[in-house]
Design a protein around this motif. Structure first.
Motif, mmCIF file in Angstrom:
data_model
loop_
_atom_site.group_PDB
_atom_site.id
_atom_site.type_symbol
_atom_site.label_atom_id
_atom_site.label_comp_id
_atom_site.label_asym_id
_atom_site.label_seq_id
_atom_site.Cartn_x
_atom_site.Cartn_y
_atom_site.Cartn_z
ATOM 1 N N GLN A 1 -3.199 3.035 48.262
ATOM 2 C CA GLN A 1 -2.597 1.941 47.501
ATOM 3 C C GLN A 1 -1.483 2.457 46.599
ATOM 4 O O GLN A 1 -0.416 1.846 46.509
ATOM 5 C CB GLN A 1 -3.649 1.228 46.649
ATOM 6 C CG GLN A 1 -4.580 0.365 47.449
ATOM 7 C CD GLN A 1 -5.577 -0.335 46.532
ATOM 8 O OE1 GLN A 1 -6.150 0.273 45.628
ATOM 9 N NE2 GLN A 1 -5.781 -1.608 46.766
ATOM 10 N N GLY B 1 1.620 3.287 48.623
ATOM 11 C CA GLY B 1 2.328 2.063 49.000
ATOM 12 C C GLY B 1 3.178 1.532 47.858
ATOM 13 O O GLY B 1 4.340 1.150 48.051
ATOM 14 N N ALA B 2 2.615 1.512 46.657
ATOM 15 C CA ALA B 2 3.361 1.036 45.490
ATOM 16 C C ALA B 2 4.544 1.950 45.188
ATOM 17 O O ALA B 2 5.653 1.479 44.921
ATOM 18 C CB ALA B 2 2.438 0.941 44.281
ATOM 19 N N LYS C 1 6.157 3.936 47.258
ATOM 20 C CA LYS C 1 7.178 3.779 48.299
ATOM 21 C C LYS C 1 8.009 2.530 48.049
ATOM 22 O O LYS C 1 9.224 2.536 48.230
ATOM 23 C CB LYS C 1 6.539 3.709 49.683
ATOM 24 C CG LYS C 1 6.112 5.039 50.229
ATOM 25 C CD LYS C 1 5.531 4.871 51.621
ATOM 26 C CE LYS C 1 5.097 6.190 52.203
ATOM 27 N NZ LYS C 1 4.498 6.027 53.546
ATOM 28 N N ALA C 2 7.355 1.449 47.646
ATOM 29 C CA ALA C 2 8.078 0.206 47.373
ATOM 30 C C ALA C 2 9.024 0.380 46.188
ATOM 31 O O ALA C 2 10.127 -0.166 46.177
ATOM 32 C CB ALA C 2 7.099 -0.935 47.112
ATOM 33 N N VAL D 1 10.174 -6.728 51.746
ATOM 34 C CA VAL D 1 9.365 -5.517 51.584
ATOM 35 C C VAL D 1 8.409 -5.689 50.407
ATOM 36 O O VAL D 1 7.210 -5.385 50.513
ATOM 37 C CB VAL D 1 10.271 -4.277 51.381
ATOM 38 C CG1 VAL D 1 9.448 -3.059 50.983
ATOM 39 C CG2 VAL D 1 11.083 -3.992 52.636
ATOM 40 N N ASN E 1 5.631 -8.067 51.354
ATOM 41 C CA ASN E 1 4.663 -7.431 52.261
ATOM 42 C C ASN E 1 3.755 -6.447 51.537
ATOM 43 O O ASN E 1 2.605 -6.262 51.933
ATOM 44 C CB ASN E 1 5.387 -6.729 53.410
ATOM 45 C CG ASN E 1 6.022 -7.705 54.374
ATOM 46 O OD1 ASN E 1 5.633 -8.861 54.445
ATOM 47 N ND2 ASN E 1 7.018 -7.246 55.102
ATOM 48 N N GLU E 2 4.252 -5.826 50.498
ATOM 49 C CA GLU E 2 3.446 -4.896 49.702
ATOM 50 C C GLU E 2 2.587 -5.627 48.664
ATOM 51 O O GLU E 2 1.825 -5.003 47.941
ATOM 52 C CB GLU E 2 4.347 -3.876 48.993
ATOM 53 C CG GLU E 2 4.915 -2.829 49.908
ATOM 54 C CD GLU E 2 3.854 -1.964 50.569
ATOM 55 O OE1 GLU E 2 2.840 -1.630 49.922
ATOM 56 O OE2 GLU E 2 4.030 -1.630 51.746
ATOM 57 N N THR F 1 1.736 -3.707 38.472
ATOM 58 C CA THR F 1 3.159 -3.462 38.718
ATOM 59 C C THR F 1 3.938 -3.551 37.408
ATOM 60 O O THR F 1 4.831 -2.740 37.155
ATOM 61 C CB THR F 1 3.711 -4.466 39.751
ATOM 62 O OG1 THR F 1 2.972 -4.335 40.962
ATOM 63 C CG2 THR F 1 5.187 -4.227 40.023
#
Length: 109
Positions: free
Chosen positions: A19, A22-23, A25-26, A66, A69-70, A91
C-alpha cells in the motif's frame, strides 16, 4: 533473552508495504503531486485545476485517472462538471509533511 516488542506478522507488513509503495508511486509525479496539493485545499472542478496549474486537458485527465485508480481522489459529477477531492485522510497527512519539508514559508496562502 526475549524481546519486549510484539512480533509483527510478515504478511501484514507485506500488505502495508504494498500500500505504501502504491501511494509513493502515485506521488512520484510532479503533475499528480501538484493536483493533490490543490485538492488538499478542498474540492476542485477539473477546469479550475487545468487553469490554476497549467496542465493541459489530456495530461490532466490521465493523471487524475491514475490518482482515481490508486484510490487517492474521489470524483463527483455535477451536470457537465466533474469535481475531485482527496479521498483518504492519510494522503492529506503525507501532503502536509511534504509541505512542511519542501515548501518555503512564503508559499502559504
Amino acid at each position: 533473552m526475549k524481546s519486549s516488542s510484539p512480533v509483527l506478522d510478515p504478511e501484514q507488513l507485506r500488505n502495508a508495504a504494498a500500500q505504501a509503495v502504491g501511494a509513493l508511486k502515485a506521488l512520484a509525479n510532479e503533475d499528480r503531486l501538484l493536483l493533490l496539493c490543490q485538492l488538499s485545499q478542498g474540492e476542485r472542478c477539473v477546469s479550475e485545476l487545468e487553469e490554476d496549474l497549467g496542465i493541459r486537458q489530456p495530461t490532466l485527465s490521465q493523471q487524475l485517472g491514475v490518482l482515481r485508480n490508486e484510490g487517492m481522489v474521489t470524483p463527483r459529477r455535477d451536470g457537465k462538471n466533474i469535481y475531485y477531492s482527496v479521498a483518504e485522510p492519510g494522503t492529506l497527512e503525507i501532503l502536509a509533511l511534504l509541505y512542511r519539508l519542501y515548501c518555503p514559508e512564503g508559499a502559504k496562502r
